[in-house]
Write a protein that holds these residues in place. Structure first.
Motif, PDB file in Angstrom:
ATOM      1  N   GLY A 253       0.800  -1.213   0.000  1.00 37.37           N
ATOM      2  CA  GLY A 253       0.000   0.000   0.000  1.00 37.37           C
ATOM      3  C   GLY A 253       0.833   1.263   0.000  1.00 37.37           C
ATOM      4  N   GLU A 254       2.130   1.120   0.392  1.00 36.42           N
ATOM      5  CA  GLU A 254       3.012   2.293   0.379  1.00 36.42           C
ATOM      6  C   GLU A 254       3.915   2.240  -0.842  1.00 36.42           C
ATOM      7  N   ARG A 255       4.207   3.409  -1.364  1.00 35.83           N
ATOM      8  CA  ARG A 255       5.064   3.451  -2.536  1.00 35.83           C
ATOM      9  C   ARG A 255       6.538   3.304  -2.122  1.00 35.83           C
ATOM     10  N   SER A 256       7.265   2.473  -2.844  1.00 39.21           N
ATOM     11  CA  SER A 256       8.685   2.295  -2.545  1.00 39.21           C
ATOM     12  C   SER A 256       9.487   3.391  -3.231  1.00 39.21           C
ATOM     13  N   ALA A 257      10.721   3.603  -2.769  1.00 42.43           N
ATOM     14  CA  ALA A 257      11.619   4.537  -3.451  1.00 42.43           C
ATOM     15  C   ALA A 257      12.434   3.790  -4.493  1.00 42.43           C
ATOM     16  N   LYS A 258      12.627   2.501  -4.246  1.00 46.51           N
ATOM     17  CA  LYS A 258      13.367   1.651  -5.173  1.00 46.51           C
ATOM     18  C   LYS A 258      13.014   0.197  -4.889  1.00 46.51           C
ATOM     19  N   VAL A 259      13.659  -0.683  -5.607  1.00 45.02           N
ATOM     20  CA  VAL A 259      13.329  -2.097  -5.515  1.00 45.02           C
ATOM     21  C   VAL A 259      14.640  -2.875  -5.526  1.00 45.02           C
ATOM     22  N   TYR A 260      14.723  -3.923  -4.703  1.00 42.31           N
ATOM     23  CA  TYR A 260      15.848  -4.856  -4.827  1.00 42.31           C
ATOM     24  C   TYR A 260      15.342  -6.097  -5.553  1.00 42.31           C
ATOM     25  N   LEU A 261      15.989  -6.386  -6.646  1.00 45.55           N
ATOM     26  CA  LEU A 261      15.545  -7.475  -7.503  1.00 45.55           C
ATOM     27  C   LEU A 261      16.534  -8.631  -7.414  1.00 45.55           C
ATOM     28  N   THR A 262      16.021  -9.820  -7.169  1.00 43.77           N
ATOM     29  CA  THR A 262      16.847 -11.017  -7.278  1.00 43.77           C
ATOM     30  C   THR A 262      16.282 -11.854  -8.416  1.00 43.77           C
ATOM     31  N   ASN A 263      17.076 -12.007  -9.455  1.00 42.48           N
ATOM     32  CA  ASN A 263      16.637 -12.758 -10.621  1.00 42.48           C
ATOM     33  C   ASN A 263      16.979 -14.230 -10.383  1.00 42.48           C
ATOM     34  N   LEU A 264      15.940 -15.059 -10.231  1.00 39.71           N
ATOM     35  CA  LEU A 264      16.168 -16.463  -9.861  1.00 39.71           C
ATOM     36  C   LEU A 264      16.477 -17.336 -11.067  1.00 39.71           C
ATOM     37  N   TYR A 265      16.257 -16.839 -12.272  1.00 41.92           N
ATOM     38  CA  TYR A 265      16.368 -17.740 -13.432  1.00 41.92           C
ATOM     39  C   TYR A 265      17.602 -17.510 -14.288  1.00 41.92           C
ATOM     40  N   ASN A 266      18.305 -16.423 -14.101  1.00 42.93           N
ATOM     41  CA  ASN A 266      19.471 -16.200 -14.960  1.00 42.93           C
ATOM     42  C   ASN A 266      20.771 -16.481 -14.220  1.00 42.93           C
ATOM     43  N   LEU A 267      21.285 -17.678 -14.394  1.00 41.75           N
ATOM     44  CA  LEU A 267      22.511 -18.052 -13.693  1.00 41.75           C
ATOM     45  C   LEU A 267      23.754 -17.557 -14.426  1.00 41.75           C
ATOM     46  N   ALA A 268      23.601 -17.030 -15.634  1.00 41.66           N
ATOM     47  CA  ALA A 268      24.762 -16.538 -16.391  1.00 41.66           C
ATOM     48  C   ALA A 268      25.317 -15.262 -15.770  1.00 41.66           C
ATOM     49  N   LEU A 269      24.421 -14.395 -15.329  1.00 43.68           N
ATOM     50  CA  LEU A 269      24.823 -13.125 -14.711  1.00 43.68           C
ATOM     51  C   LEU A 269      23.981 -12.970 -13.450  1.00 43.68           C
ATOM     52  N   PRO A 270      24.446 -13.548 -12.338  1.00 42.67           N
ATOM     53  CA  PRO A 270      23.600 -13.539 -11.134  1.00 42.67           C
ATOM     54  C   PRO A 270      23.357 -12.118 -10.621  1.00 42.67           C
ATOM     55  N   LEU A 271      22.100 -11.768 -10.480  1.00 40.29           N
ATOM     56  CA  LEU A 271      21.723 -10.480  -9.895  1.00 40.29           C
ATOM     57  C   LEU A 271      21.020 -10.785  -8.584  1.00 40.29           C
ATOM     58  N   ILE A 272      21.716 -10.509  -7.490  1.00 32.79           N
ATOM     59  CA  ILE A 272      21.189 -10.817  -6.164  1.00 32.79           C
ATOM     60  C   ILE A 272      21.035  -9.499  -5.414  1.00 32.79           C
ATOM     61  N   ARG A 273      19.797  -9.140  -5.092  1.00 36.30           N
ATOM     62  CA  ARG A 273      19.465  -7.854  -4.462  1.00 36.30           C
ATOM     63  C   ARG A 273      20.040  -6.701  -5.308  1.00 36.30           C
ATOM     64  N   TYR A 274      19.685  -6.706  -6.533  1.00 31.34           N
ATOM     65  CA  TYR A 274      20.145  -5.699  -7.486  1.00 31.34           C
ATOM     66  C   TYR A 274      19.217  -4.477  -7.402  1.00 31.34           C
ATOM     67  N   GLU A 275      19.826  -3.321  -7.270  1.00 29.64           N
ATOM     68  CA  GLU A 275      19.031  -2.108  -7.031  1.00 29.64           C
ATOM     69  C   GLU A 275      18.453  -1.525  -8.325  1.00 29.64           C
ATOM     70  N   ILE A 276      17.130  -1.357  -8.318  1.00 31.63           N
ATOM     71  CA  ILE A 276      16.412  -0.747  -9.443  1.00 31.63           C
ATOM     72  C   ILE A 276      15.747   0.502  -8.887  1.00 31.63           C
ATOM     73  N   THR A 277      15.864   1.618  -9.568  1.00 31.92           N
ATOM     74  CA  THR A 277      15.338   2.852  -8.979  1.00 31.92           C
ATOM     75  C   THR A 277      13.872   3.118  -9.348  1.00 31.92           C
ATOM     76  N   ASP A 278      13.128   2.090  -9.731  1.00 24.22           N
ATOM     77  CA  ASP A 278      11.702   2.265 -10.015  1.00 24.22           C
ATOM     78  C   ASP A 278      10.911   2.329  -8.702  1.00 24.22           C
ATOM     79  N   GLU A 279       9.903   3.168  -8.715  1.00 31.54           N
ATOM     80  CA  GLU A 279       9.010   3.266  -7.558  1.00 31.54           C
ATOM     81  C   GLU A 279       7.813   2.368  -7.814  1.00 31.54           C
ATOM     82  N   ILE A 280       7.535   1.456  -6.891  1.00 31.22           N
ATOM     83  CA  ILE A 280       6.351   0.611  -7.061  1.00 31.22           C
ATOM     84  C   ILE A 280       5.511   0.624  -5.800  1.00 31.22           C
ATOM     85  N   THR A 281       4.237   0.292  -5.968  1.00 28.73           N
ATOM     86  CA  THR A 281       3.349   0.125  -4.820  1.00 28.73           C
ATOM     87  C   THR A 281       2.734  -1.262  -4.902  1.00 28.73           C
ATOM     88  N   VAL A 282       3.063  -2.121  -3.944  1.00 31.50           N
ATOM     89  CA  VAL A 282       2.435  -3.444  -3.889  1.00 31.50           C
ATOM     90  C   VAL A 282       1.044  -3.257  -3.298  1.00 31.50           C
TER      91      VAL A 282
END
Ligand SMILES: [Zn+2]
Length: 465
Positions: free
Chosen positions: A310-339
């Motif tokens: 319900g609150e808007r985020s300032a950014k998002v930490y993304l963990t991509n579970l399917y791409n083992l070629a370039l592991p992105l673990i808690r990768y910072e994305i500056t998009d604002e989202i509201t769950v």
């Protein structure tokens, strides 16, 4: 058949074989999704620490067997700057390097897989800093499916579409180094016949192309969708897509409304990105669901603390579970989202987010023509030496400031942008390209406003040189 085409056909077959499972996972209950994410998170961290020297050091103390989404929050965050700086140590195939990928991207028009299995893409991202990403055979198919599986579910359930590939028209990126264009090329023929209309074409040509193609599904950037919806309401664009996919830019309420009015169709919003593919994708109830079988998405505030639904985020930490070629673990994305806290009427257990309301990349309006920012994004994204840029509209063209890490021919870049503007219908375009040490950031240190249309360019103008 060329070697590339033979390999591509195998990739199409692989994606088709994966489709039923990926569609089925849309209906999984929350507990099953959570258990699956935990198992895959451990696999990811095992692969990262096993094959990436940088992660081996960075995550040396992690007890993988006890890792879950709660303890994940104790792991360090990975920024894009850090990713690009330590790229060669992060990647899990030692034959790959940033230089090797850049070389591959430079020749990407011809169509090829790197080492017979890798696809590389570039991205300006929302902050304007250039990123390079690489997917292996399997993860590139999942990247594509995470974006189109909702549409494929509609296609496969529609008797009228059972006997033929559905036509998907993409009005999107012009260059194959960009995710949307790259995946449309790789997976052309997998359930869908792709028609690609570069967003940099003049509007009349896009309209004519769509009238010809009569697509069953339409994919477009929201800024283009808005223009196309107006063309449809004016009677010039005559198509009847079953679903309309919007992505890569915020889907503003007025754009969604215009598209729904124009086509009486359902608008599927896709929160797509080079780092995660279809990070969230829309359902027929108008909600946008996070791909919770493929990614872990943590909405956080500026300080990195989790924000509540319900609150808007300032950014998002993304963990991509399917791409083992370039592991992105808690990768910072500056998009604002509201769950959104409430469940969706469609019954999906994948959490849903509100339409991203952040800034829309602005279209430049010149007398008689409109130029999509992608025209600039596409030309600038091809220069490996350009890591950041800002484009200011001028009365007869644009003034572009670039921050470079390697020598870039500014004259060649200027000529390429001018040629692209001329192809869009701008007469005698005037383009200035200037290398700078730093770019002006408006509205806070994190966000770079990359495109400044004329009415937004702050005085004094500095375009006369
Ligand atoms: Zn839903």
């Amino acid at each position: 058949m060329s070697d590339y085409e033979a390999l591509r056909q195998q990739h199409v077959a692989h994606a088709v074989a994966l489709t039923p499972r990926l569609i089925e996972q849309l209906d999984w209950p929350a507990e099953r999704l959570a258990a699956y994410r935990t198992a895959r998170l451990r696999e990811l961290v095992r692969a990262a620490t096993g094959r990436s020297p940088w992660y081996r050091k960075r995550l040396a103390d992690v007890d993988i067997d006890r890792l879950d989404e709660t303890t994940l929050a104790e792991l360090p965050v990975l920024t894009k700057a850090e990713l690009m700086e330590h790229f060669d140590g992060i990647i899990t195939d030692r034959r790959l390097s940033l230089a090797r990928l850049e070389q591959h991207l430079g020749a990407v028009e011809t169509g090829s897989y790197l080492f017979g299995r890798y696809t590389a893409i570039t991205s300006g991202g929302s902050t304007g800093q250039r990123g390079v990403f690489v997917y292996d055979w399997d993860s590139w198919a999942v990247f594509w499916l995470s974006i189109v599986r909702g549409v494929l579910r509609v296609k496969l359930a529609d008797p009228a579409l059972a006997g033929r590939p559905a036509v998907l028209a993409s009005v999107a990126a012009a260059h194959f180094s960009h995710g949307t264009a790259a995946m449309a090329r790789t997976f052309a023929g997998a359930h869908l016949t792709g028609i690609r209309l570069p967003v940099t074409l003049p509007t009349e040509e896009i309209v004519a192309g769509l009238n010809d193609a009569q697509p069953d599904f339409l994919l477009a950037y929201p800024s283009v969708l808005y223009i196309l919806a107006r063309e449809a309401l004016a009677g010039r664009l005559r198509i009847a897509p079953r679903r309309i996919l919007a992505g890569a830019e915020p889907l503003l309420p007025e754009i969604r409304a215009a598209a729904e009015q124009a086509w009486d169709g359902k608008v599927i919003n896709v929160w797509g990105m080079s780092e995660g593919g279809g990070t969230a994708a829309g359902c027929d109830q108008g909600s946008t669901h996070i791909s919770e079988d493929q990614l872990i998405v943590e909405p956080v505030d500026l300080a990195g603390r989790p924000v509540a639904p319900g609150e808007r985020s300032a950014k998002v930490y993304l963990t991509n579970l399917y791409n083992l070629a370039l592991p992105l673990i808690r990768y910072e994305i500056t998009d604002e989202i509201t769950v959104l806290p409430d469940p969706c009427p469609c019954g999906s257990a994948h959490r849903r987010i509100a339409d991203v309301q952040g800034r829309l990349d602005d279209v430049f309006v010149y007398p008689g023509i409109r130029v999509h920012p992608h025209l600039f994004r596409s030309e600038l994204g091809r220069e490996a030496g350009v890591i950041e840029y800002q484009v200011r509209q001028t009365p007869a063209g644009a003034a572009i400031a670039v921050r470079c890490t390697a020598p870039v021919s500014l004259d060649r870049l200027r000529d390429r942008v001018a040629a692209a503007l001329a192809r869009s219908g701008l007469e005698r375009p005037q383009v200035i390209v200037e290398a700078v040490d730093r770019l002006e950031r408006l509205g806070g240190p994190a966000k770079l406003k990359r495109f400044l249309p004329l009415d937004r360019v702050p005085a004094p103008l500095n375009t006369g040189r």
